[in-house]
Design a protein around this motif. Structure first.
Motif, PDB file in Angstrom:
ATOM      1  N   SER A 182       1.196  -1.109  -0.334  1.00 31.00           N
ATOM      2  CA  SER A 182      -0.176   0.204   0.295  1.00 31.00           C
ATOM      3  C   SER A 182       0.693   1.130   0.161  1.00 31.00           C
ATOM      4  O   SER A 182       1.957   1.430   0.273  1.00 31.00           O
ATOM      5  N   ARG A 183       0.248   1.828   0.172  1.00 31.14           N
ATOM      6  CA  ARG A 183       1.018   3.632  -0.296  1.00 31.14           C
ATOM      7  C   ARG A 183       0.276   4.745   0.192  1.00 31.14           C
ATOM      8  O   ARG A 183      -0.891   4.942   0.328  1.00 31.14           O
ATOM      9  N   ASP A 184       0.488   5.989   1.304  1.00 29.93           N
ATOM     10  CA  ASP A 184       0.132   7.005   1.057  1.00 29.93           C
ATOM     11  C   ASP A 184       1.215   8.145   0.630  1.00 29.93           C
ATOM     12  O   ASP A 184       1.883   8.285   1.036  1.00 29.93           O
ATOM     13  N   ASN A 185       0.585   8.839  -0.384  1.00 35.29           N
ATOM     14  CA  ASN A 185       1.224  10.270  -1.368  1.00 35.29           C
ATOM     15  C   ASN A 185       1.422  11.028  -0.487  1.00 35.29           C
ATOM     16  O   ASN A 185       2.692  11.958  -0.898  1.00 35.29           O
ATOM     17  N   ALA A 186       0.481  11.542   1.033  1.00 31.52           N
ATOM     18  CA  ALA A 186       0.340  12.788   1.780  1.00 31.52           C
ATOM     19  C   ALA A 186       1.783  12.795   2.111  1.00 31.52           C
ATOM     20  O   ALA A 186       2.903  13.107   3.200  1.00 31.52           O
ATOM     21  N   LYS A 187       2.407  11.410   3.085  1.00 29.64           N
ATOM     22  CA  LYS A 187       3.234  11.106   3.659  1.00 29.64           C
ATOM     23  C   LYS A 187       4.411  10.583   2.420  1.00 29.64           C
ATOM     24  O   LYS A 187       5.451  10.155   3.333  1.00 29.64           O
ATOM     25  N   ASN A 188       5.059  10.750   1.232  1.00 30.54           N
ATOM     26  CA  ASN A 188       5.608  10.207   1.341  1.00 30.54           C
ATOM     27  C   ASN A 188       5.866   8.478   1.262  1.00 30.54           C
ATOM     28  O   ASN A 188       7.085   8.496   1.777  1.00 30.54           O
ATOM     29  N   THR A 189       5.378   7.577   1.299  1.00 27.89           N
ATOM     30  CA  THR A 189       5.589   6.516   2.479  1.00 27.89           C
ATOM     31  C   THR A 189       4.361   5.590   1.530  1.00 27.89           C
ATOM     32  O   THR A 189       3.326   5.080   1.340  1.00 27.89           O
ATOM     33  N   VAL A 190       5.190   3.977   1.639  1.00 28.35           N
ATOM     34  CA  VAL A 190       5.091   2.862   0.500  1.00 28.35           C
ATOM     35  C   VAL A 190       4.983   1.771   1.635  1.00 28.35           C
ATOM     36  O   VAL A 190       6.041   1.692   2.224  1.00 28.35           O
ATOM     37  N   TYR A 191       4.165   0.546   2.112  1.00 31.46           N
ATOM     38  CA  TYR A 191       4.181  -0.583   2.994  1.00 31.46           C
ATOM     39  C   TYR A 191       3.912  -1.316   2.583  1.00 31.46           C
ATOM     40  O   TYR A 191       4.061  -1.522   1.202  1.00 31.46           O
ATOM     41  N   LEU A 192       4.537  -2.427   3.127  1.00 31.44           N
ATOM     42  CA  LEU A 192       4.232  -3.458   3.231  1.00 31.44           C
ATOM     43  C   LEU A 192       4.088  -4.550   4.389  1.00 31.44           C
ATOM     44  O   LEU A 192       4.980  -4.642   5.456  1.00 31.44           O
ATOM     45  N   GLN A 193       2.874  -4.669   4.022  1.00 28.89           N
ATOM     46  CA  GLN A 193       2.257  -5.589   4.936  1.00 28.89           C
ATOM     47  C   GLN A 193       2.197  -7.296   5.242  1.00 28.89           C
ATOM     48  O   GLN A 193       1.605  -8.437   3.709  1.00 28.89           O
ATOM     49  N   MET A 194       3.419  -7.917   5.452  1.00 23.52           N
ATOM     50  CA  MET A 194       3.610  -9.037   5.396  1.00 23.52           C
ATOM     51  C   MET A 194       3.050  -9.987   7.005  1.00 23.52           C
ATOM     52  O   MET A 194       2.958  -9.938   7.965  1.00 23.52           O
ATOM     53  N   ASN A 195       2.293 -11.368   6.518  1.00 23.85           N
ATOM     54  CA  ASN A 195       1.508 -12.127   7.381  1.00 23.85           C
ATOM     55  C   ASN A 195       1.833 -13.626   7.146  1.00 23.85           C
ATOM     56  O   ASN A 195       2.719 -13.316   5.809  1.00 23.85           O
ATOM     57  N   SER A 196       1.444 -14.212   8.059  1.00 22.36           N
ATOM     58  CA  SER A 196       1.927 -15.569   7.781  1.00 22.36           C
ATOM     59  C   SER A 196       3.205 -15.892   6.961  1.00 22.36           C
ATOM     60  O   SER A 196       3.572 -16.529   6.569  1.00 22.36           O
ATOM     61  N   LEU A 197       4.481 -15.252   7.727  1.00 18.61           N
ATOM     62  CA  LEU A 197       5.290 -14.781   7.005  1.00 18.61           C
ATOM     63  C   LEU A 197       5.977 -16.505   7.910  1.00 18.61           C
ATOM     64  O   LEU A 197       6.026 -17.426   8.306  1.00 18.61           O
ATOM     65  N   LYS A 198       7.033 -17.062   6.703  1.00 19.29           N
ATOM     66  CA  LYS A 198       8.331 -18.088   6.391  1.00 19.29           C
ATOM     67  C   LYS A 198       9.409 -18.338   6.427  1.00 19.29           C
ATOM     68  O   LYS A 198      10.030 -17.305   5.601  1.00 19.29           O
ATOM     69  N   PRO A 199      10.065 -19.434   6.704  1.00 20.55           N
ATOM     70  CA  PRO A 199      11.579 -18.964   6.354  1.00 20.55           C
ATOM     71  C   PRO A 199      12.209 -18.785   5.881  1.00 20.55           C
ATOM     72  O   PRO A 199      12.913 -17.933   5.543  1.00 20.55           O
ATOM     73  N   GLU A 200      12.008 -19.271   4.602  1.00 17.05           N
ATOM     74  CA  GLU A 200      11.403 -19.213   3.250  1.00 17.05           C
ATOM     75  C   GLU A 200      11.639 -17.674   2.940  1.00 17.05           C
ATOM     76  O   GLU A 200      11.952 -17.024   1.501  1.00 17.05           O
ATOM     77  N   ASP A 201      10.964 -16.498   3.424  1.00 21.29           N
ATOM     78  CA  ASP A 201      11.112 -15.195   3.571  1.00 21.29           C
ATOM     79  C   ASP A 201      12.178 -14.545   4.026  1.00 21.29           C
ATOM     80  O   ASP A 201      11.833 -12.494   4.126  1.00 21.29           O
ATOM     81  N   THR A 202      12.975 -15.293   4.192  1.00 20.34           N
ATOM     82  CA  THR A 202      14.052 -14.540   4.990  1.00 20.34           C
ATOM     83  C   THR A 202      15.095 -13.339   3.926  1.00 20.34           C
ATOM     84  O   THR A 202      15.435 -14.708   3.190  1.00 20.34           O
ATOM     85  N   ALA A 203      15.561 -12.534   3.725  1.00 19.75           N
ATOM     86  CA  ALA A 203      15.705 -12.099   2.659  1.00 19.75           C
ATOM     87  C   ALA A 203      16.249 -10.279   3.455  1.00 19.75           C
ATOM     88  O   ALA A 203      15.647 -10.286   4.152  1.00 19.75           O
ATOM     89  N   VAL A 204      17.006  -9.728   2.657  1.00 18.04           N
ATOM     90  CA  VAL A 204      16.650  -8.501   2.212  1.00 18.04           C
ATOM     91  C   VAL A 204      16.066  -8.297   2.008  1.00 18.04           C
ATOM     92  O   VAL A 204      16.040  -8.170   0.598  1.00 18.04           O
ATOM     93  N   TYR A 205      14.941  -6.929   2.492  1.00 19.70           N
ATOM     94  CA  TYR A 205      14.070  -6.289   1.499  1.00 19.70           C
ATOM     95  C   TYR A 205      14.376  -4.449   0.870  1.00 19.70           C
ATOM     96  O   TYR A 205      14.748  -4.205   1.767  1.00 19.70           O
ATOM     97  N   TYR A 206      14.161  -4.551  -0.216  1.00 15.44           N
ATOM     98  CA  TYR A 206      14.594  -3.601  -0.752  1.00 15.44           C
ATOM     99  C   TYR A 206      13.053  -2.870  -1.378  1.00 15.44           C
ATOM    100  O   TYR A 206      12.088  -3.836  -2.028  1.00 15.44           O
ATOM    101  N   CYS A 207      13.207  -1.293  -1.116  1.00 14.22           N
ATOM    102  CA  CYS A 207      11.656  -1.124  -2.376  1.00 14.22           C
ATOM    103  C   CYS A 207      12.556   0.002  -3.130  1.00 14.22           C
ATOM    104  O   CYS A 207      13.795   0.317  -3.305  1.00 14.22           O
ATOM    105  N   ALA A 208      11.860  -0.285  -4.771  1.00 20.81           N
ATOM    106  CA  ALA A 208      12.309   1.216  -5.324  1.00 20.81           C
ATOM    107  C   ALA A 208      11.330   1.796  -6.470  1.00 20.81           C
ATOM    108  O   ALA A 208      10.308   1.299  -5.844  1.00 20.81           O
ATOM    109  N   THR A 209      12.053   2.994  -7.185  1.00 23.97           N
ATOM    110  CA  THR A 209      11.263   3.337  -7.725  1.00 23.97           C
ATOM    111  C   THR A 209      11.158   4.069  -8.901  1.00 23.97           C
ATOM    112  O   THR A 209      13.134   3.388  -9.037  1.00 23.97           O
TER     113      THR A 209
END
Length: 123
Positions: A71-98
């Protein structure tokens, strides 16, 4: 020029949740699509999710569909990533990009990248 800073990573048990944030500087934030990518040790960077400039269109990798929400909030210049039901294979460095005009899954379509935030999911 756009500067991106991710936050919200950490250590969580399998089945848990985390919410990543990516704060952007630059007045053109709201004109670009935003993406989240991740890179695990020894693996290539892979697409996670993307969102259009308006927030009206989203796109997910099959591996996270139904568990992650971008999701994103353009008024706050912010993007979000809500991550639920996490698994060990989700382990990583997470990068945002535009910098992309489209909700692309290709990393080369994005011009600006953050430094990344570590997400570790224990079993």
């Amino acid at each position: 020029q756009v500067h991106l800073v991710e936050s919200g990573g950490g250590l969580v048990q399998a089945g848990g949740s985390l919410r990543l944030s990516c704060a952007a500087s630059g007045r053109t934030f709201s004109t670009y699509a935003m993406g989240w990518f991740r890179q695990a040790p020894g693996k290539e960077r892979e697409f996670v999710a993307a969102i259009s400039w308006s927030g009206g269109n989203t796109y997910y990798a099959d591996s996270v569909k139904g568990r992650f929400t971008i999701s994103r909030d353009n008024a706050k210049n912010t993007v979000y990533l809500q991550m639920n039901s996490l698994k060990p294979e989700d382990t990583a460095v997470y990068y945002c990009a535009t910098g992309s005009r489209y909700t692309s899954s290709n990393y080369y379509d994005y011009d600006y990248w953050g430094q990344g935030t570590q997400v570790t999911v224990s079993s």
